[in-house]
Every structure is written in C-alpha cells, then in structure tokens.
Scaffold this active site. Structure first.
Site, short mmCIF file in Angstrom:
data_model
loop_
_atom_site.label_atom_id
_atom_site.label_comp_id
_atom_site.label_asym_id
_atom_site.label_seq_id
_atom_site.Cartn_x
_atom_site.Cartn_y
_atom_site.Cartn_z
N HIS A 147 -3.90 7.34 -13.65
CA HIS A 147 -4.86 6.15 -14.04
C HIS A 147 -5.32 5.81 -12.78
O HIS A 147 -4.84 5.96 -11.72
CB HIS A 147 -4.13 5.22 -14.98
CG HIS A 147 -2.92 4.68 -14.17
ND1 HIS A 147 -1.74 4.80 -13.93
CD2 HIS A 147 -3.07 3.32 -13.34
CE1 HIS A 147 -1.04 4.13 -13.35
NE2 HIS A 147 -1.74 3.04 -12.96
N ASP A 198 -6.71 2.05 -11.20
CA ASP A 198 -6.46 0.64 -11.60
C ASP A 198 -7.74 -0.13 -11.97
O ASP A 198 -7.67 -0.83 -12.94
CB ASP A 198 -5.93 -0.08 -10.58
CG ASP A 198 -4.37 0.49 -10.21
OD1 ASP A 198 -4.05 0.95 -11.20
OD2 ASP A 198 -3.85 0.01 -9.31
N HIS A 204 -3.59 7.59 -9.51
CA HIS A 204 -2.17 7.68 -9.17
C HIS A 204 -1.32 7.66 -10.49
O HIS A 204 -1.68 7.17 -11.60
CB HIS A 204 -1.73 6.62 -8.14
CG HIS A 204 -2.26 5.17 -8.85
ND1 HIS A 204 -3.37 4.62 -8.65
CD2 HIS A 204 -1.09 4.26 -9.59
CE1 HIS A 204 -3.11 3.62 -9.08
NE2 HIS A 204 -2.13 3.31 -9.79
N ARG A 206 14.67 1.93 -11.48
CA ARG A 206 13.65 1.59 -10.20
C ARG A 206 12.90 0.42 -10.66
O ARG A 206 12.48 -0.03 -11.51
CB ARG A 206 12.54 2.67 -10.39
CG ARG A 206 11.49 2.47 -9.67
CD ARG A 206 10.23 3.50 -9.86
NE ARG A 206 9.26 3.63 -8.77
CZ ARG A 206 8.18 3.06 -9.13
NH1 ARG A 206 8.00 2.09 -9.83
NH2 ARG A 206 7.24 3.35 -8.16
#
Length: 274
Positions: free
Chosen positions: A183, A185, A241, A251
């Site tokens: 995608h 941002d 990214h 994470r």
C-alpha cells in the site's frame, strides 16, 4: 477507527538476500542511513497548497536511525503498548492502540479505551509518565524528520492516525488483520506527507517474519526491526511498502505520522483520569 489498518542514495553497504536489498539489518547499528528516491506526483497538490512553507516533499527518500530513541525509552513504550492492548486485542493477528483517539482493537472491531477508563472499569492502566515519554519521543521523531528533509519544524504537524501495533501469526479474521498487502500511505490518507515507525521488538529474537519491505522495480528493500530503531520516509507512491507476515512470536511498533496541513494536526495525548 476502521480505516487505521488500511495502511500498519545507493551506496556500497547494500546487501542482497534472495532478491532483497537490506536497508538495515537487525544485527547492525545504523546511526543514520538514507536511501534517496525520486518523488512521485502525489505531492503536487501539497506543493501548491503549502507553497512557501518548505514542508511538502521536494526531496524524497527512506531513512533509518538507531540511537535517537534510547533502549530504555523503547522498553517503556513497549510496556505501555502491552498494557494497553492487553485490555482488548483483535481476534486476528493485528491489534492497535491509538492513544490520541482511544481506539483499541477488541474482537472483530474497536472500542474507545478511555470510555472504560473514565468509568473505572479497567483500573489504573496508564500513568502520567507514559504520556510524557510518548510526547517526548514523538517530538524527537519530528525533529529528526525536519532535519533530514530540510523542513521548518513549525510547519510539520503530528497527524492521525498515530498508533501502537501488535502483530502475531494468528489467522486474519477481518480485513484489519491483513497487514501484509502492499500500500501507499498517502493514497489511504491524503494528508500524510511523512510516515515514521519506531520498532519496539527485535526481528529473529522476539518474532520471525515481520520485516518492513519497500517494493521497488527489480528488487525490494527491507528494514529489519530492532528495539528502538526508527525508520521514516516520504508517504507518497515513491515508497510503496508492506509488512511481511509474522510466522512466529509478536512484533510491536508505533507508527507516528506527520502532515504539512495544520488543519489536520492533532495534539499530544493526555492522561484520562477516572
């Protein structure tokens, strides 16, 4: 709240691993490393709208910094994230906590954690020191972005959404759990100009998978998360990214977002007392 998850110069030191270039590996210390890319046309409107402010990107890139945020600061933020998200949590593999709006993943949707805190239903979860540190770290990140991209500090503004994330290998239950899609941002949030991520866990120690991957023509470029590592980049389509799927462990990170549009600025969060 539902929209939050629709996002989650070449030099000799690059290495290639199965077609992937490494911008920063987990086992190295990177005081400052920058990779320049040609700015996309996504910022044309901002360049006109904010002409003369020196904020809208005219030089684009990706930056990694270790050491700006101390290990102790990162550990404190990690505990803050764990404490907050533990009060909710997605049924799938991705959960968020937004201290600005109070949005917290719970089940297949979201709740406002502050409403529960105000009623005294969740006990004493946050402390004044948590919010002071959060603001201190966000200001450090803002200064780093302003310095690296040559922006006047008073023209760069914290914006929504800015949030903690927890990712695991649990199967996705809703689209909000599918953090692995490529995608841009600024296509999701038009006001975005600069995106940053502060990692609160170590790749291959606390989790496996979960690398941050920029998708480029010919090869992709990875950032391996490391406790206290800061990564930031211009938010346009020059930097598409995604996050690699988690295969093991958990994470944690915090996404801190910035805009040139003062009308879209958000204040630093404050402690809500019951």
């Amino acid at each position: 709240m539902a929209a939050i998850f629709l996002f989650l110069g070449l030099a000799h030191w690059y290495s290639v691993d199965a077609g992937l270039q490494s911008l920063a590996k987990q086992n190295e210390d990177v005081p400052l490393r920058r990779f320049n890319v040609t700015c996309s046309s996504d910022f044309q409107s901002d360049l006109k709208k904010f002409k003369g402010t020196g904020c809208a990107p005219t030089q684009c890139g990706r930056v990694v910094m270790d050491g700006l945020i101390s290990k102790s600061e990162a550990r404190h933020l990690l505990e803050l994230a764990k404490n907050g998200i533990s009060l909710g949590g997605s049924n799938g593999g991705a959960s968020i906590l937004d201290l600005h709006s109070g949005a917290l993943s719970k089940g297949d949707s979201f709740i406002n954690i502050y409403k529960y805190l105000e009623k005294g239903e969740l006990g004493s979860v946050f402390h004044e020191g948590d919010f002071k540190l959060y603001s201190t770290v966000a200001k450090k990140i803002k200064r780093a972005i302003a310095k690296e991209f040559g922006i006047r500090l008073d023209k760069l503004h914290l914006t929504h959404p800015t949030f903690f994330s927890r990712m695991t290998n649990k199967p996705a239950k809703t689209i909000h759990d599918e953090y692995w899609h490529v995608h841009v941002d600024k296509e999701t949030y038009e006001t975005f100009d600069y995106t940053s991520l502060l990692y609160l866990a170590d790749y291959q120690k606390d989790f496996e998978g979960g690398r941050f991957i920029f998708t480029d023509k010919g090869s992709n470029m990875t950032v391996e998360p490391k406790l206290g590592r800061l990564s930031f980049f211009t938010s346009g389509s020059e930097n598409p990214h995604y996050v690699e799927r988690i295969t093991k462990g958990t994470r944690y990170a915090i996404t801190v977002s910035f805009t040139c549009d003062k009308t879209k600025a958000i204040e630093h969060p404050k402690l809500h007392k019951s």
